[in-house]
Design a protein around this motif. Structure first.
Motif, PDB file in Angstrom:
ATOM      1  N   GLU A   1       0.860  -1.595   0.038  1.00 31.14           N
ATOM      2  CA  GLU A   1       0.231  -0.052  -0.271  1.00 31.14           C
ATOM      3  C   GLU A   1       0.789   1.209   0.030  1.00 31.14           C
ATOM      4  N   ALA A   2       1.976   1.172   0.886  1.00 25.57           N
ATOM      5  CA  ALA A   2       3.021   2.673   0.991  1.00 25.57           C
ATOM      6  C   ALA A   2       3.780   2.652  -0.196  1.00 25.57           C
TER       7      ALA A   2
ATOM      8  N   ASP B   1     -12.239  -4.118  -1.372  1.00 24.28           N
ATOM      9  CA  ASP B   1     -13.066  -2.738  -0.580  1.00 24.28           C
ATOM     10  C   ASP B   1     -11.508  -1.791   0.492  1.00 24.28           C
ATOM     11  N   GLU B   2     -10.127  -2.744   0.411  1.00 25.59           N
ATOM     12  CA  GLU B   2      -9.581  -1.968   0.628  1.00 25.59           C
ATOM     13  C   GLU B   2      -8.489  -1.328  -0.483  1.00 25.59           C
ATOM     14  N   GLY B   3      -8.348  -2.243  -2.123  1.00 29.70           N
ATOM     15  CA  GLY B   3      -8.449  -1.432  -2.912  1.00 29.70           C
ATOM     16  C   GLY B   3      -9.004  -0.497  -3.397  1.00 29.70           C
ATOM     17  N   ASP B   4     -10.155  -0.416  -3.425  1.00 32.21           N
ATOM     18  CA  ASP B   4     -10.861   0.887  -3.438  1.00 32.21           C
ATOM     19  C   ASP B   4     -10.198   2.132  -2.724  1.00 32.21           C
ATOM     20  N   ARG B   5     -10.495   1.495  -1.340  1.00 29.37           N
ATOM     21  CA  ARG B   5     -10.154   2.905  -0.430  1.00 29.37           C
ATOM     22  C   ARG B   5      -8.333   3.124  -1.178  1.00 29.37           C
ATOM     23  N   ILE B   6      -7.394   2.516  -1.227  1.00 34.71           N
ATOM     24  CA  ILE B   6      -6.044   3.204  -1.305  1.00 34.71           C
ATOM     25  C   ILE B   6      -5.861   4.039  -2.887  1.00 34.71           C
ATOM     26  N   VAL B   7      -7.192   3.012  -4.096  1.00 33.01           N
ATOM     27  CA  VAL B   7      -7.285   4.318  -5.228  1.00 33.01           C
ATOM     28  C   VAL B   7      -7.861   5.332  -4.795  1.00 33.01           C
ATOM     29  N   ARG B   8      -8.712   5.937  -3.683  1.00 33.09           N
ATOM     30  CA  ARG B   8      -9.442   6.864  -3.613  1.00 33.09           C
ATOM     31  C   ARG B   8      -8.777   7.891  -2.676  1.00 33.09           C
ATOM     32  N   GLU B   9      -7.907   7.294  -2.147  1.00 33.56           N
ATOM     33  CA  GLU B   9      -6.721   8.246  -0.869  1.00 33.56           C
ATOM     34  C   GLU B   9      -5.614   8.445  -2.125  1.00 33.56           C
ATOM     35  N   ILE B  10      -4.987   8.027  -3.299  1.00 35.00           N
ATOM     36  CA  ILE B  10      -4.045   7.925  -4.009  1.00 35.00           C
ATOM     37  C   ILE B  10      -5.010   9.960  -4.942  1.00 35.00           C
ATOM     38  N   ARG B  11      -6.695   9.031  -5.279  1.00 32.59           N
ATOM     39  CA  ARG B  11      -7.178  10.372  -6.499  1.00 32.59           C
ATOM     40  C   ARG B  11      -7.355  11.818  -5.531  1.00 32.59           C
ATOM     41  N   GLU B  12      -7.778  11.791  -4.409  1.00 31.27           N
ATOM     42  CA  GLU B  12      -7.726  12.704  -3.462  1.00 31.27           C
ATOM     43  C   GLU B  12      -6.123  13.258  -3.006  1.00 31.27           C
ATOM     44  N   ALA B  13      -5.109  12.418  -3.064  1.00 30.48           N
ATOM     45  CA  ALA B  13      -4.151  13.095  -2.942  1.00 30.48           C
ATOM     46  C   ALA B  13      -3.564  13.985  -4.305  1.00 30.48           C
TER      47      ALA B  13
END
Length: 245
Positions: free
Chosen positions: A19-20, A40-52
């Protein structure tokens, strides 16, 4: 922006060091495919990457299944036009079981994830790399790549095997523009190390566990042009644990 305009498939990207690494690659300008079994975890990480401000998508990948790995490589080409970086970070542990203790079923499963998985992913990515004459493979080993003790019989065997696989990739394909290296992290705060006694820390000169983000910076270096003269190398990041073995 060391990875600007690169496309990276991060297998094992839904937790811990993976993830890191997915986030670090995106921060450095790469378009990232976060590969893993947990949507679910993959979607969360994708969302956080896009938000950044980064670019990422999720691909469901069980690294032991050739069709899912091949589909993830195809997704990279369909979505972003190519693939430049393959990060093989999926792995499981054997809870320090000896050769006498571990069952044949558990042994086969660990080998399927830790050794066959990187082979399947690499085999899927190599045609893309060979066609363009350039590509980068980062395999993730462990302290167990070099010494006994950080795992049981199956785990230590698998991580030694992965180093041999990495060396052979460099030998076979380095002249064709493909760079393969192994990242060997030590005791890092991840889901895999949860529950392991703090007694381990007394043997680490740095006197602490590593952070996934620290290892991810090394993964960026190995994926970037800064490491272009490194082929078949194993790079240790373990707070000094191995030096006292």
């Amino acid at each position: 922006m060391k990875l600007k305009d690169k496309v990276a498939l991060v297998i094992g990207g839904t937790s811990g060091i993976g993830e890191a690494t997915a986030k670090a690659y995106a921060e450095e300008g790469a378009k990232v495919i976060v590969g893993g079994r947990k949507k679910d975890e993959g979607d969360r990480i994708v969302r956080e990457i896009r938000e950044a401000g980064g670019t990422a998508i999720f691909a469901k990948v069980d690294t032991t299944k050739a069709d899912e790995v091949e589909a993830a490589v195809q997704t990279a080409q369909d979505e972003y036009g190519t693939l430049d970086i393959l990060y093989n970070g999926a792995g499981i542990h054997d809870s320090y079981q000896t050769a006498l203790d571990i069952s044949e079923e558990d042994y086969d499963q660990l080998m399927a994830v830790n050794v066959k998985g990187p082979y399947l992913a690499t085999k899927a990515a190599l045609p893309v790399f060979l066609e363009k004459g350039k590509g980068t493979i980062v395999n993730v080993g462990s302290q167990a790549t070099h010494v006994a003790g950080p795992g049981g019989s199956a785990y230590v065997t698998s991580k030694h095997a992965l180093e041999g696989f990495t060396k052979q990739l460099a030998y076979d394909f380095g002249s064709k523009g493909i760079k393969a290296n192994l990242l060997a992290p030590g005791f890092v705060e991840t889901p895999m190390t949860e529950g392991i006694e703090e007694e381990r820390l007394k043997d680490i000169p740095a006197e602490r566990a590593g952070k996934p983000e620290e290892v991810a910076r090394l993964a960026v270096f190995l994926a970037s042009d800064d490491s272009n003269y490194m082929h078949g190398t194993s790079v240790t990041m373990d707070g000094g644990w191995v030096v006292g073995r």
